[in-house]
Design an enzyme around this catalytic site. Structure first.
Site, PDB file in Angstrom:
ATOM      1  N   LYS A  79      73.276  26.650  27.460  1.00  0.00           N
ATOM      2  CA  LYS A  79      72.225  25.762  26.961  1.00  0.00           C
ATOM      3  C   LYS A  79      70.925  26.096  27.679  1.00  0.00           C
ATOM      4  O   LYS A  79      70.932  26.397  28.888  1.00  0.00           O
ATOM      5  CB  LYS A  79      72.637  24.316  27.219  1.00  0.00           C
ATOM      6  N   SER A 154      72.705  16.700  22.288  1.00  0.00           N
ATOM      7  CA  SER A 154      71.602  17.632  22.322  1.00  0.00           C
ATOM      8  C   SER A 154      72.027  19.075  22.567  1.00  0.00           C
ATOM      9  O   SER A 154      71.207  19.971  22.467  1.00  0.00           O
ATOM     10  CB  SER A 154      70.623  17.223  23.427  1.00  0.00           C
ATOM     11  N   SER A 178      76.026  14.384  25.073  1.00  0.00           N
ATOM     12  CA  SER A 178      75.481  15.594  24.447  1.00  0.00           C
ATOM     13  C   SER A 178      76.407  16.795  24.389  1.00  0.00           C
ATOM     14  O   SER A 178      76.065  17.789  23.749  1.00  0.00           O
ATOM     15  CB  SER A 178      74.188  16.011  25.143  1.00  0.00           C
TER      16      SER A 178
HETATM   17  N1  GLN Z   1      72.174  11.397  22.435  1.00  0.00           N
HETATM   18  C1  GLN Z   1      71.938  10.922  23.773  1.00  0.00           C
HETATM   19  C2  GLN Z   1      70.475  10.758  24.016  1.00  0.00           C
HETATM   20  O1  GLN Z   1      69.689  11.212  23.211  1.00  0.00           O
HETATM   21  C3  GLN Z   1      72.584  11.839  24.764  1.00  0.00           C
HETATM   22  C4  GLN Z   1      71.702  12.795  25.449  1.00  0.00           C
HETATM   23  C5  GLN Z   1      72.409  13.698  26.395  1.00  0.00           C
HETATM   24  O2  GLN Z   1      73.603  13.528  26.694  1.00  0.00           O
HETATM   25  N2  GLN Z   1      71.676  14.652  26.919  1.00  0.00           N
HETATM   26  O3  GLN Z   1      70.095  10.159  24.989  1.00  0.00           O
END
Ligand code: GLN
Length: 483
Positions: A79, A154, A178
């Site tokens: 990532k 994400s 994420s």
């Molecule tokens: N979808 C969650 C958010 O937008 C998780 C984000 C993450 O785990 N980086 O906060």
């Protein structure tokens, strides 16, 4: 033999047995990327030259009869919030569009030490804020299961890259879901390790008390292989856990041996109105698989689960507002061209380089921490976090693992939830509480409804990765055998 269809473990075995060279493997993957990447957009950068060089080194080691690491010759995607020396690390943002880190994060060093091959840096929601990968400065990633769907976020690029056979394994990050949520949407296994198990040194922070590095694989053994290569104490991370832990994933047991006698809790609070009913049916079927493999399944109560999402929201945005203050246009990252004083330099740089969602969260976090309101919001959220941790601790006294759906909704169409940040946030409802409590969890495929993949979340106690891996191996085996 189609090399890109092999599992990571198979690739490693074939390289060690000299049935394949690492160079052949890497070339096959680079060709695959060439073929499909324009339709998927899983990567922000691809390091063709670096990957081929690393493969040559592995082949050289084999020729010299040297011992190989646990990731020998396996193509891996990272990532783009994990820093890589000399390889651009953008966090999916204009702010870091041209940022070339001067060092490797610990997980990157460990992959290299274990002879893994880094293929490139994967697409992501800007600064890991999002659940659909539509918020990348570099354009959305598409779901290889069906190109009209989001891959989740994400870490959507990391998930899509594995699903599209562009890499065999990948790393994401998981602050509120994420890794697990994109794993569910892309029909993969994703593991979020316990807080402190994997070093965060060289991982760009989103919310430091929740952030973890997650792993993706096509099955439980592959994901566990990736995790075992990167986990373990790191003196460069002050939150790193010092005790070693064991993951028994390469032992060849029958699935029933893993599941028999396992105690499984199902929180009664998960049956929400917001849940897609088709998902509940699929979830109930998954529970039956565990039962028929010899687990005892009981209903439990996590009475504060319903406050998990709002607690996550306050704590994460508060941390975000402080973490992202470092992007000031001075030290590194984007700097506005036009400004007439220092304040304007800060304001213009941040205004021009951050996307809407990042700004929204910085504003909210700043609000929650502002004078007078800290007590009202932030302290209350911290108290609620403790109650959520207590709920889990109590449950793990009597149960080995807890099951929930990974996401309350199925993967959705690209663009469908644009402008609905709150519905998108809802997708973290079962995953974010796990981060608040620092626990480990896996998302594992549990079938399809109407052509859309469904993920099952298996939650384990802190540093009890062994339990979620055993449950995952057993469940996967049961599904394969049509149980
Ligand atoms: N979808 C969650 C958010 O937008 C998780 C984000 C993450 O785990 N980086 O906060």
């Amino acid at each position: 033999m189609d090399i890109v269809n092999l599992s990571a473990l198979e690739i490693k075995k074939k390289i060690i047995n000299k049935e394949l060279s690492a160079t052949e493997v890497v070339k096959a993957y680079l060709n695959r990327i060439e073929e499909v990447e324009k339709d998927i957009n899983a990567f922000i950068s691809i390091d063709k030259e670096g990957a081929l060089k690393a493969a040559e080194r592995v082949d050289e080691k084999i020729k010299n009869g040297e011992e190989l690491g646990s990731l020998a010759g396996i193509p891996i995607g990272l990532k783009d919030n994990i820093v890589t020396k000399g390889l651009k690390t953008t966090c999916g943002s204009k702010m870091l569009e041209n940022f070339n880190p001067p060092y490797d994060g610990t997980v990157v060093e460990r992959i290299k030490d274990q002879d893994g091959i880094i293929i490139g840096k994967t697409n992501m929601d800007e600064f890991a804020m999002g659940s659909s990968n539509e918020r990348s400065y570099f354009g959305p990633t598409k779901n290889p299961v069906n190109n009209s769907l989001v891959p989740g976020g994400s870490s959507g690029g990391s998930a899509a890259a594995v699903k599209a056979n562009e890499v065999a394994l990948s790393l994401g990050t998981d602050t509120g879901g994420s890794t697990r949520q994109p794993a569910a949407y892309c029909d993969l296994v994703g593991i979020k390790p316990s807080y402190g198990l994997v070093s965060r040194y060289g991982v760009v922070s989103l919310a430091g008390s929740l952030d973890t590095v997650g792993v993706f694989g096509r099955d439980v053994s592959d994901a566990s292989l990736m995790l075992s290569a990167i986990m373990g104490y790191d003196e460069k991370d002050s939150t790193s856990y010092e005790n070693p832990i064991d993951l028994a994933f390469e032992k060849e047991l029958e699935p029933t041996d893993y599941i028999k006698g396992m105690k499984i809790g199902i929180p009664k609070e998960i049956y929400l109105d917001e849940m897609d009913k088709r998902l509940i049916e699929q979830f109930d079927k998954a529970i039956k698989v565990f039962e028929s493999l010899g687990a005892s399944v009981e209903e439990i109560s996590l009475s504060h689960l319903e406050y998990g999402l709002s607690t996550y929201h306050v704590i994460s945005t508060a941390e975000i507002s402080s973490t992202l203050a470092r992007f000031d246009g001075l030290r590194y990252g984007y700097r506005a061209k036009e400004y007439s004083n220092l304040d304007e330099l800060y304001i213009n740089s941040r205004t021009e380089a951050f996307g809407d969602e990042v700004k929204r969260r910085i504003l909210m976090g700043t609000y929650y921490l502002s004078q007078g309101l800290g007590r009202e919001y932030y302290e209350k959220a911290l108290k609620m976090r403790t109650l959520i941790i207590d709920d889990f601790n109590k449950a793990f006294k009597d149960f080995d693992v807890i099951l929930t759906p990974t996401s309350p909704i199925l993967p959705f169409k690209l663009g469908k939830l644009k402008g609905e940040p709150l519905t998108k946030d809802l997708t973290s409802i079962f995953t974010a509480p796990v981060n608040l409590a620092g626990l480990c969890a896996m998302s594992i495929p549990c079938g399809y409804v109407d052509g859309l993949p469904v993920g099952l979340q298996i939650i384990g106690g802190r540093f009890k990765e062994i339990n979620i891996i055993k449950a995952g191996l057993g469940f996967e085996g049961g599904m394969k055998n049509g149980i």
